[in-house]
Design an enzyme around this catalytic site. Structure first.
Site, PDB file in Angstrom:
ATOM      1  N   ASP A 153     -12.956   5.340   2.252  1.00 39.22           N
ATOM      2  CA  ASP A 153     -11.534   5.400   2.610  1.00 39.22           C
ATOM      3  C   ASP A 153     -11.146   6.827   3.011  1.00 39.22           C
ATOM      4  OD1 ASP A 153      -8.768   5.368   2.779  1.00 39.22           O
ATOM      5  OD2 ASP A 153      -8.454   4.253   0.927  1.00 39.22           O
ATOM      6  N   LYS A 210       2.756  11.163  -3.557  1.00 38.32           N
ATOM      7  CA  LYS A 210       1.725  10.473  -4.336  1.00 38.32           C
ATOM      8  C   LYS A 210       0.815  11.450  -5.088  1.00 38.32           C
ATOM      9  CE  LYS A 210      -1.806   6.899  -3.570  1.00 38.32           C
ATOM     10  NZ  LYS A 210      -2.283   5.963  -2.539  1.00 38.32           N
ATOM     11  N   ASP A 267       0.882  -1.168   0.000  1.00 33.65           N
ATOM     12  CA  ASP A 267       0.000   0.000   0.000  1.00 33.65           C
ATOM     13  C   ASP A 267       0.921   1.220   0.000  1.00 33.65           C
ATOM     14  OD1 ASP A 267      -1.675   2.126   0.549  1.00 33.65           O
ATOM     15  OD2 ASP A 267      -2.401   1.354   2.469  1.00 33.65           O
ATOM     16  N   GLU A 315      -7.083   0.322  -4.659  1.00 33.57           N
ATOM     17  CA  GLU A 315      -7.131   0.256  -3.192  1.00 33.57           C
ATOM     18  C   GLU A 315      -8.470  -0.296  -2.677  1.00 33.57           C
ATOM     19  OE1 GLU A 315      -6.015   4.242  -2.078  1.00 33.57           O
ATOM     20  OE2 GLU A 315      -3.986   3.957  -2.831  1.00 33.57           O
TER      21      GLU A 315
HETATM   22  P1  ADP Z   1      -3.094   7.371   3.814  1.00 34.86           P
HETATM   23  O1  ADP Z   1      -4.046   6.394   3.195  1.00 34.86           O
HETATM   24  O2  ADP Z   1      -3.400   8.800   3.447  1.00 34.86           O
HETATM   25  O3  ADP Z   1      -1.656   7.023   3.568  1.00 34.86           O
HETATM   26  P2  ADP Z   1      -3.720   6.351   6.537  1.00 34.86           P
HETATM   27  O4  ADP Z   1      -4.812   5.429   6.126  1.00 34.86           O
HETATM   28  O5  ADP Z   1      -2.503   5.761   7.121  1.00 34.86           O
HETATM   29  O6  ADP Z   1      -3.314   7.372   5.370  1.00 34.86           O
HETATM   30  O7  ADP Z   1      -4.375   7.400   7.573  1.00 34.86           O
HETATM   31  C1  ADP Z   1      -3.644   8.403   8.182  1.00 34.86           C
HETATM   32  C2  ADP Z   1      -4.572   9.259   9.018  1.00 34.86           C
HETATM   33  O8  ADP Z   1      -5.207   8.462  10.009  1.00 34.86           O
HETATM   34  C3  ADP Z   1      -3.856  10.375   9.760  1.00 34.86           C
HETATM   35  O9  ADP Z   1      -4.594  11.581   9.665  1.00 34.86           O
HETATM   36  C4  ADP Z   1      -3.852   9.880  11.203  1.00 34.86           C
HETATM   37  O10 ADP Z   1      -3.847  10.939  12.149  1.00 34.86           O
HETATM   38  C5  ADP Z   1      -5.164   9.142  11.245  1.00 34.86           C
HETATM   39  N1  ADP Z   1      -5.217   8.164  12.355  1.00 34.86           N
HETATM   40  C6  ADP Z   1      -4.352   7.162  12.610  1.00 34.86           C
HETATM   41  N2  ADP Z   1      -4.700   6.505  13.731  1.00 34.86           N
HETATM   42  C7  ADP Z   1      -5.835   7.108  14.208  1.00 34.86           C
HETATM   43  C8  ADP Z   1      -6.669   6.907  15.344  1.00 34.86           C
HETATM   44  N3  ADP Z   1      -6.417   5.956  16.236  1.00 34.86           N
HETATM   45  N4  ADP Z   1      -7.738   7.734  15.495  1.00 34.86           N
HETATM   46  C9  ADP Z   1      -7.990   8.717  14.607  1.00 34.86           C
HETATM   47  N5  ADP Z   1      -7.235   8.961  13.525  1.00 34.86           N
HETATM   48  C10 ADP Z   1      -6.161   8.172  13.331  1.00 34.86           C
HETATM   49 MG    MG Z   2      -4.629   4.816   2.106  1.00 25.80          MG
END
Ligand code: ADP
Ligand code: MG
Length: 383
Positions: A189, A70, A8, A166
């Site tokens: 998502d 990205k 991912d 995704e």
């Molecule tokens: P991406 O798909 O953009 O790479 P992610 O799916 O890893 O990102 O999501 C990242 C986001 O999720 C960030 O804004 C982070 O603060 C939030 N996040 C991660 N853990 C938690 C949580 N326990 N509660 C709320 N938000 C969270």
């Molecule tokens: Mg993602």
């Protein structure tokens, strides 16, 4: 060994997974961390630094540290919106390059640094090299963006067996390919900086994307921003310098993450002004009222994706939640309510409910324990 890993390659975080003994799992780094920030720092001398280490340098060297690459992969300058230029690092050229000092790097090269680190991490854990990969991309990526992602994988030394969507990976991680023919699912998502809702239909065991709608400038970062503004208001006049702002942002995100499981947190910011420390409490209820406008902005995209697919919410059999920001209980409650999810039970707190798309019996809300890991797991299953 000739196993295929799933990757991912996210805007905020990236991860790598493999199926072993029939079970998909993420491969952690030597600190046990399963998500790697999609951040690359180019020091003035020596090799690029990636992941958590690069994230820590970001505040100190914002002009030499690339995040959210990205957004630029496979794109042309004219495809970008003005907000894309508000980044700390400099971009230019056609095709796009990132300019650091007197060097230039393409988005593929920068993405390849992240992929190489994941490859090294996997090799270390498994004890054998991994060379073949399935890499995921958003459903809305065009051919140029998909080709560029594939090239990044190849630069990192992978043979890229397939580029998959995704939302499809998320559905595979739920085992939804076993649903009856023509089942339709929605994948919601919400990541760090992007949101999309995709509607998939199962045809002859393969997921087809019926529609996808979203906003590439909407995500958890916006929630952090709301908390920051609230904190700045509580703190009162400050020097307002960059490093202070970065500390407040960090504290805001931590509070948000903790409040997904706790009802209340202490926020402590020592020496935030020249002569004082700052301490305050933030409750989940307060956070929810700060975050609500951000989450509400995802609703119109859900409505649009349904309309584009020519479907009503009750024609879906599942709504799957992925992306780190969906760990926030408020997100689950609102999405369950909008889609009229039948089996979803939770005390609904004080959030105003009653904006369901329909009244009838609706889809099942499918949530992962780790919604930010689902896409990599699904890619590994595809592999
Ligand atoms: P991406 O798909 O953009 O790479 P992610 O799916 O890893 O990102 O999501 C990242 C986001 O999720 C960030 O804004 C982070 O603060 C939030 N996040 C991660 N853990 C938690 C949580 N326990 N509660 C709320 N938000 C969270
Ligand atoms: Mg993602």
């Amino acid at each position: 060994m000739d196993k295929i890993v799933g990757i991912d390659l996210g805007t905020t975080n990236s991860s790598i997974a493999i199926v072993e003994a029939g079970m998909p799992g993420l491969l952690a780094d030597s600190d046990g961390k399963r998500l790697m920030p999609s951040v690359v720092n180019y020091p003035s001398e020596g090799k690029p630094v990636t992941g958590h280490a690069a994230q820590r340098i970001l505040v100190i060297e914002p002009k030499r540290t690339v995040c959210a690459i990205k957004r630029f992969i496979g794109s042309r300058l004219q495809d970008l919106s003005e907000s894309d230029y508000s980044l700390e690092y400099q971009i230019g050229g056609n095709p796009i390059v990132v300019k650091i000092g007197n060097q230039q790097y393409t988005p593929e090269e920068i993405s390849a640094e992240i992929l190489s680190s994941l490859k090294a991490q996997a090799t270390e854990v498994l004890g054998y090299p991994v060379d073949r990969a399935v890499i995921t991309v958003p459903a809305y990526f065009n051919d140029a963006q998909r080709q560029a992602t594939k090239r990044a994988g190849e630069m990192a030394g992978f043979s890229v067996e397939r580029i998959i969507n995704e939302p499809t990976a998320a559905a595979l991680a739920c085992g939804l390919e076993k649903l009856p023919e023509q089942s339709r699912v929605a994948v919601y998502d919400l990541g760090g900086g992007t949101f999309d809702l995709s509607i998939l239909e199962l045809r002859e065991g393969i997921f087809q994307v019926l529609s996808t709608h979203g906003n590439t400038r909407l995500g958890g970062d916006d929630v952090d921003e709301c908390i920051c503004d609230w904190l700045l208001n509580e703190i009162g006049p400050t020097t307002g310098d960059d490093s202070m702002r970065a500390r407040i942002r960090e504290a805001a995100e931590k509070a948000k993450v903790d409040l997904s499981t706790l009802d209340s947190v202490e926020i402590k910011l020592p020496f935030i002004t020249s002569d004082s420390n700052f301490e305050c409490q933030l409750t989940r209820k307060q956070l929810e009222s700060l975050a609500r406008p951000v989450i509400d902005r995802t609703r119109s995209h859900c409505i649009q994706a349904l309309a584009d697919a020519g479907l009503k919410a009750e024609e879906l059999c599942q709504v799957i939640l992925v992306g780190g920001q969906t760990r926030m209980p408020l997100v689950c409650r609102l999405v369950a309510d909008w889609f009229g999810c039948v089996d979803y039970q939770e005390t609904r707190g004080d959030v105003r409910i009653g904006e369901s798309f329909h009244e009838a019996k609706g889809p099942i809300l499918n949530t992962f324990n780790n919604p930010d890991e689902a896409v990599a797991l699904g890619a590994a299953i595809q592999g």
